[in-house]
Structures are given as C-alpha cells and as structure tokens.
Scaffold this motif. Structure first.
Motif, PDB file in Angstrom:
ATOM      1  N   ALA A 105     -26.797  56.826 -11.090  1.00 41.80           N
ATOM      2  CA  ALA A 105     -27.081  56.057  -9.882  1.00 41.80           C
ATOM      3  C   ALA A 105     -26.823  56.902  -8.638  1.00 41.80           C
ATOM      4  N   ALA A 106     -25.757  57.716  -8.662  1.00 40.31           N
ATOM      5  CA  ALA A 106     -25.465  58.593  -7.522  1.00 40.31           C
ATOM      6  C   ALA A 106     -26.587  59.614  -7.356  1.00 40.31           C
ATOM      7  N   VAL A 111     -17.579  57.932  -4.816  1.00 40.64           N
ATOM      8  CA  VAL A 111     -18.542  56.830  -4.809  1.00 40.64           C
ATOM      9  C   VAL A 111     -17.794  55.502  -4.776  1.00 40.64           C
ATOM     10  N   ALA A 112     -16.711  55.401  -5.544  1.00 47.21           N
ATOM     11  CA  ALA A 112     -15.934  54.158  -5.574  1.00 47.21           C
ATOM     12  C   ALA A 112     -15.354  53.830  -4.200  1.00 47.21           C
ATOM     13  N   VAL A 113     -14.845  54.834  -3.492  1.00 47.90           N
ATOM     14  CA  VAL A 113     -14.306  54.598  -2.151  1.00 47.90           C
ATOM     15  C   VAL A 113     -15.429  54.163  -1.217  1.00 47.90           C
ATOM     16  N   ARG A 141     -28.538  52.755  -1.176  1.00 46.26           N
ATOM     17  CA  ARG A 141     -29.370  53.420  -2.184  1.00 46.26           C
ATOM     18  C   ARG A 141     -28.689  53.383  -3.546  1.00 46.26           C
ATOM     19  N   TYR A 142     -27.382  53.649  -3.561  1.00 47.15           N
ATOM     20  CA  TYR A 142     -26.619  53.634  -4.803  1.00 47.15           C
ATOM     21  C   TYR A 142     -26.646  52.233  -5.425  1.00 47.15           C
ATOM     22  N   ALA A 143     -26.355  51.223  -4.605  1.00 50.41           N
ATOM     23  CA  ALA A 143     -26.338  49.842  -5.104  1.00 50.41           C
ATOM     24  C   ALA A 143     -27.716  49.433  -5.618  1.00 50.41           C
ATOM     25  N   THR A 144     -28.757  49.834  -4.913  1.00 46.33           N
ATOM     26  CA  THR A 144     -30.116  49.514  -5.345  1.00 46.33           C
ATOM     27  C   THR A 144     -30.407  50.137  -6.708  1.00 46.33           C
TER      28      THR A 144
END
Length: 168
Positions: free
Chosen positions: A36-37, A49-51, A117-120
């Motif tokens: 995803a990243a 990414v988590a932060v 973008r990551y969430a998508t």
C-alpha cells in the motif's frame, strides 16, 4: 483451564484466536502495508506509515505522547518517526495553544495527500478481498470488527491500569 469450569472460554471464542493470528500472518506475509505504501508512492517503513496514519485519522494535531498512546508504543519511538517525517515534509510541529512550552504534530498538506493515497490503496485491497460478500456480510464485519477493537482496547487499558498502581 478445564472445559467444564465456568471460567473456561467457550469453543467459539477459542476458535477466534488462531483465526486472528492467521489473518495477521497473512497480512504481514503478503506485505500489505508495504504494498500500500508503494502504491501510494511512499518510501516509508511501517512505523513511519503508522505515525502518519495515526495523525491523519486524528481530529486534531497531537502531542508525541498522544501519538504513542494511540499506537501503543513508547514516546521515543514516535519522536524518531516524527523527526523522519518532518525531514520528508510530511508532518510539521505547531504551537500548542494550551501550553506554550509544548508542540503538537500535524500532517502537512503533502502528508495528508500521502495518507489519503495510502488509505485508498488499503481500502481498495480490502474491497477486492471481500468483493463477493453481500452488503449484510460487509455491514456485519464492520460492526463486529469495530466492537471487537473497542472491547479489546478497553480491556487492555484496564489491564494497563491494574499493572500501574498509584499512577493516574
């Protein structure tokens, strides 16, 4: 624990634990976070990414300690990740209106776009994985998963409070 004991967990509860471990393993082995990243164009590791996602999902800028609490990690870990995200222009420090000595962390516009973008990408992947499910099955999953997360988080919070007598 004896199966006849009133304190023994039921078979349906016992069946959930290995399934959760199996899901976690499948997601990790499938490198979902990394994929995803990459799809989002983010050259970030999983902790960064988590932060970024924790900040993105917050309804306001957060202190380092609040980020750490939401992620259930220690503050110094978050501080290092925030510094790296700052260098990349994905987050910034802003003054805390309630404490002039403290700063809050928030995503920059570039950070918010990257998080979107990551969430998508994640939503797309999960949507594909459950595409064959009925509307009711998807609704049940959302409702039950939300309840599970809330209840597990609350239970762990109570355990943490019990382990830290005299604090709080």
């Amino acid at each position: 624990m004896n199966a006849e004991s009133p304190d023994a967990p039921s078979a349906d509860v016992l069946a959930v634990v290995p399934r959760l471990a199996q899901l976690s393993n499948a997601v990790n082995r499938g490198r979902l976070t990394e994929r995803a990243a990459e799809a989002a164009g983010l050259a970030l590791d999983r902790p960064a990414v988590a932060v970024l996602m924790t900040l993105h999902m917050a309804d306001r800028p957060l202190r380092i300690g609040e980020i750490a609490e939401r992620m259930q990690v220690v503050g110094p870990h978050v501080t290092r990740q925030v510094q790296g995200l700052e260098r990349r222009g994905l987050v910034r420090r802003v003054a805390d209106p309630h404490d002039r000595r403290a700063s809050l962390i928030e995503p920059t516009p570039e950070g918010a776009q990257a998080a979107n973008r990551y969430a998508t990408s994640l939503v797309g992947w999960f949507s594909e994985a459950i595409a064959g499910w009925s509307d009711q099955e998807r609704a049940d999953l959302g409702r039950l998963l939300g309840r599970l997360v809330d209840d597990v988080t609350a239970h762990l919070g109570r355990l943490d409070e019990e382990e830290a007598p005299g604090v709080g």
